[in-house]
Design an enzyme around this catalytic site. Structure first.
Site, PDB file in Angstrom:
ATOM      1  N   ASP A 492       0.829  -1.205   0.000  1.00  0.00           N
ATOM      2  CA  ASP A 492       0.000   0.000   0.000  1.00  0.00           C
ATOM      3  C   ASP A 492       0.868   1.261   0.000  1.00  0.00           C
ATOM      4  OD1 ASP A 492      -2.326   1.493   0.114  1.00  0.00           O
ATOM      5  OD2 ASP A 492      -2.635   1.218   2.257  1.00  0.00           O
ATOM      6  N   GLU A 495       2.231   5.130  -4.204  1.00  0.00           N
ATOM      7  CA  GLU A 495       2.011   5.987  -5.388  1.00  0.00           C
ATOM      8  C   GLU A 495       3.203   6.887  -5.744  1.00  0.00           C
ATOM      9  OE1 GLU A 495      -1.453   4.174  -4.095  1.00  0.00           O
ATOM     10  OE2 GLU A 495      -0.205   5.500  -2.901  1.00  0.00           O
ATOM     11  N   ASP A 660      -9.441   3.082  -1.506  1.00  0.00           N
ATOM     12  CA  ASP A 660     -10.222   3.579  -0.376  1.00  0.00           C
ATOM     13  C   ASP A 660     -11.569   4.114  -0.836  1.00  0.00           C
ATOM     14  OD1 ASP A 660      -7.966   2.869   0.892  1.00  0.00           O
ATOM     15  OD2 ASP A 660      -7.352   4.873   1.487  1.00  0.00           O
TER      16      ASP A 660
END
Length: 985
Positions: A492, A495, A660
């Protein structure tokens, strides 16, 4: 789980109804944060920029730039090259014009064409500005026998008024890509090219984003990896510069001429055909694709034009061509990963996991994996458990119990690593020490460490360009696994995310561990009051209470803000401004600043490459490192990775979840198009946070969503810290609905697994849009509210509250297609080209089986391990001409290179069903029964391999036309597929 700033700042597409919340006390890691230094909220505020598409002062490059002229054309058997020289004075509109370019047109295979335009002159100092390393993203290679004559494509070009080109499909003469009438703009920080499109075009892909399945005309599509709670129509976690273009043609006249048609004007009685092609831009820079009336405008912040075209002519063929030649085939998943997964942010210790496991067993709900969010970490640090709440000793006991029961545990691992406080000798972190020793972290331009901020406080970032970084990461995975036998990695925040602009930790490490610059859910000012749309209707009193709480919290948080003036960057010839490029893409983060909630574009890798040039590749490279690291944990076991940030090709290593999302009907609605996007992108292992992540769910939404997600490849429930619990056993109706849907999912797990094998070996898709499976029906082009699992199972879910019916279409019924209701096993009475109203009371999800299919099935169990030990059955659904087929693939379910495999082919015709097996995998479970749908007459007898079966084992329903043959265990005691057999009726 993402940075909560994005959640707090987000708004939803649909009206929000609030209700009361049941708060969960945050973990000790969260509550301890009150005594910590809190990073100021202003740390994550960047420049205030105006997106070019919204800027009234923006210059249209097409109107001021001169384009190029082609010369020195050289032909070969596989294509041609040419020099492109600037056709006039440089415009330098959003950067510095490149004077001289080289065009290469390469017919790489019959079904594949590549057009590349790169600067003629570059060197090591600026190569990464334009050239994407093949070590990072491989280029497709030409086949040895590739040649111009054998290609499906023809390329033509012209210099009038400036260089332009066309890509034409030979078979139809259709122009697939046409830059005529536009100008090529090629600068050091801006590239633009334009292609014409037919009226009412059908484009799919160009993600990652939450939007309708078919891309809307006038859409603005930004590609730039971003840590943001799922907004609608904005860039989010991944970068996939690939689209599918489907065009429909009316077939008519004696010569069967083809006339292109709009999908909205299709008539059920008319005959149509379609042709699909794919387009991929191999470019990792920030991008913007603007869909306009009959044209597509493609803009990038750098890189090159490196376009690959795939001729199809079907969606299935396009996807296969894209994967086989360019991005790689999807990873083969372990069989057990197709079971159910339970997670939440807020499982505070091993005892809570014990309770969750006990409740699943108590209510007899299948459970395969438990997942740990950042709660398990010591101070939110990767590879380091909190020894008070998640000690390795207690963890070993729990995981031994979990594994003995056939279940597994997956922890989250984030993209950033904590950097210890140098003034606190007790603040030790061995992972950082080992990485610092090898110097594997990203730097500032001056060579100092780049220090951002994430959950643990100030952090550093592995530099995937460093030759030792992947080995460092693998060592951390192995070292951690030796302490705690986890079963996969949830990757996670890659990015890559940072909760501040720039190297904000530089000079501030004495403040570590620092609290993020926002309140965590459940902390003062961030109580979760949000509920799904319609909650106020079904729960009026609770909704009123929550609404009051939300209003009070909002009022307390309100403050007077001032807007900073817009910053505009003027290009300087020969100089790049990577922090604020002159062209501003419509980036989702506040102010459109590329530095907000991410590491800065000027951060620098060990090879000198700036983050600006490779930003969207960070997660992709981390997935690669994680995959190969897990192969060192388990030498011949398929790594199980679910990742948030992906790039073209990530599917060969990992699956993906939709990020999310929200506990909203809108999030559930868009989850289908999200999944279908990733089918196109070659990442079939896709799922979403079922029942929603952000906000509180409610019983009705969770009831519907648990049933919908049962037909997604990756099936997981997950929600945010301090929101109400949403495990499926929390409501009686959700228990029943979940088990009803799981009864179907677990029965067809062998079918799911076979689909994954086919995806892994051929590039076929698992989840499919109706338009892709039925390519000659234009009316299906925009259908994104129902879908297929493989070719045989269709799901028509309820996607709105307070209804007990749903509208659905049944493709092909006007052309002999038959659909059977899963539950009644009867043929559906539906008319072509119109919606059918289907009964769907709460707790029931309509599922249909396509005529002509044979599904291998096993019985439901609480784990896939136990399900694989149950007897087999077959469901044969006959087509209108009495035929059906299917297949089954089996192996040990986990080996990267299984020694033994088994493939079984099923074929039914003329009242005969044959099973033919090949392979060395020994499947000991017997065949229990065969059910045949669509048998129009009661058979006089039924035989298996010539032996007449007793009448007690044969049942026929003359009303539903269902033939059921049971009692087959004794005939197949050596295994259902130990030898070939023939069933006749």
């Amino acid at each position: 789980m993402a940075g909560l700033k994005s959640f707090l700042a987000s708004s939803w597409l649909l009206p929000v109804a609030c209700g009361a919340s049941q708060s969960i006390v945050p973990s000790t890691s969260a509550t301890a944060a009150y005594s910590q230094f809190t990073i100021p909220a202003s740390a994550d505020v960047g420049a205030n920029l105006v997106a070019n598409i919204d800027d009234p002062q923006a210059v249209n490059a097409q109107s001021v730039c001169p384009g190029y002229k082609a010369s020195d054309v050289k032909h070969s058997s596989q294509g041609f090259t040419a020099s492109l020289e600037l056709a006039g004075d440089p415009c330098n509109v959003y950067g510095t014009d490149v004077d001289s370019l080289t065009l290469t047109v390469e017919y790489q295979a019959k079904d594949r064409l590549n057009i590349q335009i790169v600067p003629t002159y570059f060197d090591a100092s600026n190569a990464s500005w334009y050239i994407l390393s093949e070590e990072l993203v491989p280029r497709p290679k030409a086949s040895q026998n590739a040649s111009v004559p054998q290609s499906d494509f023809v390329v033509s070009w012209s210099n009038e008024p400036s260089f332009n080109f066309k890509v034409i499909r030979k078979a139809t003469g259709d122009v697939l890509f046409n830059t005529k009438g536009s100008t090529l703009v090629y600068e050091n920080q801006f590239i633009e090219f334009v292609t014409l499109l037919p009226e009412e075009y059908n484009l799919y892909g160009l993600g990652e984003r939450m939007n309708q399945l078919r891309l809307l005309e006038n859409a603005n599509l930004t590609l730039y990896a971003a840590d943001i709670a799922d907004p609608i129509d904005d860039n989010i976690y991944g970068h996939h510069a690939f689209y599918l273009d489907t065009r429909y043609y009316k077939v008519g006249g004696q010569n069967k001429s083809h006339t292109i048609v709009k999908s909205s004007e299709a008539e059920p009685s008319q005959e149509y055909v379609s042709y699909s092609h794919g387009v991929f831009l191999r470019n990792a820079h920030g991008q913007e694709i603007l869909l306009r009336d009959q044209k597509l405008i493609w803009r990038t912040l750098g890189g090159s034009v490196d376009l690959t075209f795939y001729s199809g002519p079907t969606q299935a063929e396009v996807t296969k061509q894209y994967q086989l030649s360019t991005v790689g085939l999807p990873a083969m998943q372990q069989y057990n990963t197709l079971g159910f997964h339970q997670c939440r942010w807020g499982y505070n210790n091993w005892s809570e996991f014990e309770d969750v496991l006990a409740n699943f067993e108590r209510f007899e709900i299948p459970l395969e994996y438990l997942w740990a969010d950042i709660d398990y970490m010591h101070g939110y640090r990767n590879f380091d458990n909190d020894q008070h709440r998640f000690s390795y000793e207690e963890g070993e006991k729990f995981l031994n119990k979990l594994h003995a029961g056939g279940r597994r545990w997956v922890p989250i691992v984030d993209g950033a690593l904590y950097i210890p406080n140098p003034e606190n000798a007790s603040d030790a972190y061995e992972t950082y020490d080992r990485g610092a020793k090898d110097d594997v972290f990203i730097k500032n331009p001056d060579g100092s460490l780049y220090i951002g901020a994430v959950w643990p406080g100030y952090t550093v970032y592995p530099d995937w360009h460093h030759p030792k970084a992947s080995d460092f990461w693998a060592n951390e995975l192995v070292t951690w696994w030796n302490k705690l036998h986890y079963d996969g990695v949830w990757y996670d925040m890659a990015e890559v995310s940072s909760f501040c602009v720039g190297s904000c930790g530089t000079g501030n490490l004495s403040m570590n561990p620092a609290h993020p610059p926002f309140a965590l859910p459940g902390e003062p000012g961030n109580v979760v009051y949000d509920y799904p749309e319609g909650f106020n209707i079904t729960n009026a009193t609770e909704a009123a209470s929550a609404s009051a709480g939300a209003a009070s919290q909002s009022a307390a948080a309100s403050s007077t803000t001032t807007s900073a003036p817009y910053l505009r960057t003027t290009p300087t010839p020969g100089v790049r401004n990577v922090d604020h490029p002159p062209y501003v893409i419509n980036h989702v983060q506040p102010g459109h600043d590329l530095s907000v909630h991410a590491i800065s574009p000027n951060s620098t890798h060990s090879d000198g490459v700036q983050e600006y040039d490779v930003h969207s590749l960070y997660g992709h490279q981390g997935i690669n490192a994680t995959y190969h690291g897990l192969l060192k944990v388990w030498e011949n076991k398929r790594p199980f990775i679910i990742a948030r940030s992906t790039f073209s090709g990530s599917g060969k290593w990992a699956g993906h979840w939709g990020g999310d999302n929200f506990s909203k009907w809108g999030s559930m609605f868009f989850s289908i198009s999200q999944a279908l996007q990733f089918s196109l992108f070659g990442i079939p292992m896709f799922g979403v946070d079922t029942c929603g992540f952000n906000g509180n769910t409610d019983e009705e939404l969770c009831n519907r969503w648990m049933q919908l997600s049962a037909f997604f490849p990756f099936y997981r429930n997950h929600n945010v810290l301090s929101a109400i619990p949403q495990e499926p056993y929390r409501w009686a109706s959700v228990i029943d609905a979940t088990k009803a849907a799981m009864n179907i999912r677990y029965a067809i797990l062998p079918y799911f697994y076979t689909l994954f094998h086919l995806a892994h070996t051929t590039g076929s898709t698992v989840m499919r849009a109706l338009a892709w499976e039925f390519p000659n029906d234009p009316s299906l082009a925009a259908v994104g509210t129902q879908f297929l699992v493989g070719p045989s199972v269709m799901v028509i879910p309820v996607l709105e509250p307070q209804v007990d019916t749903v509208q659905g279409v049944f493709p092909g019924v006007g052309h002999g297609e038959v659909w059977y209701d899963w539950y009644s096993q009867t043929a559906v009475d539906a008319k072509p080209g119109v919606n059918t109203t289907i009964s769907a009371p709460l707790g029931h999800i309509p599922v249909f089986v396509r005529g002509g299919s044979i599904l291998p099935m096993q019985e439901v169990a609480l784990t896939t391990r136990d399900a694989r030990k149950t007897p087999w059955s077959l469901l044969a659904s006959l087509s209108s001409n009495g035929t059906a087929s299917g297949q089954l693939y089996l192996d040990d379910g986990e080996s990267v290179y299984p020694e033994d495999t088994l493939s079984v082919d099923f074929l039914a015709s003329r009242s005969t069903l044959r099973a033919s097996a090949r392979g060395t995998w020994k499947e000991a479970n017997p065949l229990a029964n065969v059910t045949v749908l669509g048998v129009t007459e009661k058979p006089s007898s039924v035989t298996l391999n010539g032996e007449t079966l007793s009448s007690d084992s044969v049942k026929y329903n003359a009303t539903s036309h269902v033939l059921h043959v049971g009692g087959l265990q004794k005939h197949t005691a050596d295994g259902a597929w130990a030898k070939d057999w023939v069933l006749k009726w």
